[in-house]
Design a protein around this motif. Sequence first.
Motif, PDB file in Angstrom:
ATOM      1  N   ILE A   1      11.028 -26.581 -36.324  1.00  0.00           N
ATOM      2  CA  ILE A   1      11.805 -27.316 -37.107  1.00  0.00           C
ATOM      3  C   ILE A   1      13.126 -27.863 -36.491  1.00  0.00           C
ATOM      4  O   ILE A   1      13.823 -28.424 -37.170  1.00  0.00           O
ATOM      5  CB  ILE A   1      12.126 -26.656 -38.522  1.00  0.00           C
ATOM      6  N   GLY A   2      13.528 -27.476 -35.216  1.00  0.00           N
ATOM      7  CA  GLY A   2      14.548 -27.839 -34.456  1.00  0.00           C
ATOM      8  C   GLY A   2      14.738 -27.178 -33.351  1.00  0.00           C
ATOM      9  O   GLY A   2      13.840 -26.466 -32.917  1.00  0.00           O
ATOM     10  N   ALA A   3      15.900 -27.133 -32.675  1.00  0.00           N
ATOM     11  CA  ALA A   3      16.294 -26.414 -31.406  1.00  0.00           C
ATOM     12  C   ALA A   3      17.892 -26.309 -31.129  1.00  0.00           C
ATOM     13  O   ALA A   3      18.599 -27.160 -31.856  1.00  0.00           O
ATOM     14  CB  ALA A   3      15.528 -27.158 -30.222  1.00  0.00           C
ATOM     15  N   VAL A   4      18.035 -24.800 -30.933  1.00  0.00           N
ATOM     16  CA  VAL A   4      19.480 -24.831 -30.532  1.00  0.00           C
ATOM     17  C   VAL A   4      19.769 -25.398 -29.055  1.00  0.00           C
ATOM     18  O   VAL A   4      19.052 -24.739 -28.067  1.00  0.00           O
ATOM     19  CB  VAL A   4      19.806 -23.147 -30.457  1.00  0.00           C
ATOM     20  N   ARG A   5      20.506 -26.237 -28.844  1.00  0.00           N
ATOM     21  CA  ARG A   5      20.693 -26.948 -27.509  1.00  0.00           C
ATOM     22  C   ARG A   5      21.898 -26.202 -26.820  1.00  0.00           C
ATOM     23  O   ARG A   5      22.971 -26.780 -26.788  1.00  0.00           O
ATOM     24  CB  ARG A   5      20.900 -28.509 -27.702  1.00  0.00           C
ATOM     25  N   ALA A   6      21.362 -25.109 -26.129  1.00  0.00           N
ATOM     26  CA  ALA A   6      22.537 -24.527 -25.680  1.00  0.00           C
ATOM     27  C   ALA A   6      23.308 -25.015 -24.378  1.00  0.00           C
ATOM     28  O   ALA A   6      24.387 -24.958 -24.084  1.00  0.00           O
ATOM     29  CB  ALA A   6      21.802 -23.084 -25.062  1.00  0.00           C
ATOM     30  N   VAL A   7      22.174 -25.638 -23.523  1.00  0.00           N
ATOM     31  CA  VAL A   7      22.814 -26.495 -22.528  1.00  0.00           C
ATOM     32  C   VAL A   7      21.923 -27.935 -22.543  1.00  0.00           C
ATOM     33  O   VAL A   7      20.880 -27.813 -22.583  1.00  0.00           O
ATOM     34  CB  VAL A   7      22.269 -25.600 -21.132  1.00  0.00           C
ATOM     35  N   ASP A   8      22.653 -28.776 -22.466  1.00  0.00           N
ATOM     36  CA  ASP A   8      22.112 -30.178 -22.925  1.00  0.00           C
ATOM     37  C   ASP A   8      22.268 -31.357 -22.142  1.00  0.00           C
ATOM     38  O   ASP A   8      22.850 -32.389 -22.389  1.00  0.00           O
ATOM     39  CB  ASP A   8      22.722 -30.413 -24.477  1.00  0.00           C
TER      40      ASP A   8
END
Length: 364
Positions: free
Chosen positions: A29-36
């Motif tokens: 349902i989404g993503a944690v964009r730790a390094v983007d």
Amino acid sequence: MAGPETILEVSGLVKHYPLTRGILFKKQIGAVRAVDGVDFALGRGETLGIVGESGCGKSTLARLLVNLEPPTAGSIRYKGEDITRLSGRALKAVRRNIQMVFQDPYTSLNPRMTVGDIVGEPYEIHPEVAPKGDRRRRVRELLDVVGLNPEHINRYPHQFSGGQRQRIGIARGLALRPEIIVADEPVSALDVSVQAQVINLMARLQDEFGLSYVFIAHDLSIVRHISDRVGVMYLGKIVEIGTDEEIYEHPTHPYTQALLSAVPVPDPAARERRERIILSGDVPSPADIPSGCRFRTRCWKARERCVLQVPPLAVPEEFRGTTGPAAHDSACHFAEEMRVVPPEEPPEKPPEEPHNSANTHEVR
């Protein structure tokens, strides 16, 4: 004058952690964009400092650089070879040259192993570096190099202080004679006096072994002391990068200026002249990053353009074609130079006392 040879090149590095829903049938349902999307180059013998507040992705970046975690996208080129595509023996050979010093000296050392076994363990993985009969001598030499007593080789980690444990971690990182060391907040868990000792040790070892450092920390003063260049991270991206003079004396990105304005100033007069920048709002979640400029929700310069366009990490238009210290990469549509901390005024020179050789040794 040409800069140092590039030994590590990071391009478009991304690490997203998926957010899922459901037990049997999981749906992302989404993503944690730790390094983007991180880009930088590290020169041979250079120290690149990475700073930013907690949660900006510094430690995730460190784990990606040593290939402890696979990236979602992007490349990490060591001497021109993309290490993200390596596996097996090829990856093992590269890891010998890229080592890591971890943040917490209390949990990064196995309490069931002696110091000799901890520092000598890399030789078990890479036996070609040191013959089996020579490993004990090499471990003693490493302990001596980092300022520990070689006679303590049979002691356990709990018998050492925090600063001594971090020295053990540094000795372990040096065991294979790497070319690059990624230091993930190596002094944040130490007392201030011990921090200075470890930083000075790392600076000495860099000259002695020809090391290149990626030094990650949240303490701006420590980063400036050891770094040749500094990159400022915010929500998974580098928003400004340049030499230590460019970043500390001539910052152009609002986030960098806000960080510098929060650094304690020991001089009371300079402290009174400094204008403190207070950011409004909270740091957005890395799972729901704002559109356009990711800093716009807290920035006092934000305009409509910041909502619609992602600012590139490049020299701002205002400073292109110039050679001043403000002409460095900054990801802001409205970048402008600001001296956050005013220069210290030189103290008044006291009047000279007349020289009298007769009372030179007089106790006053």
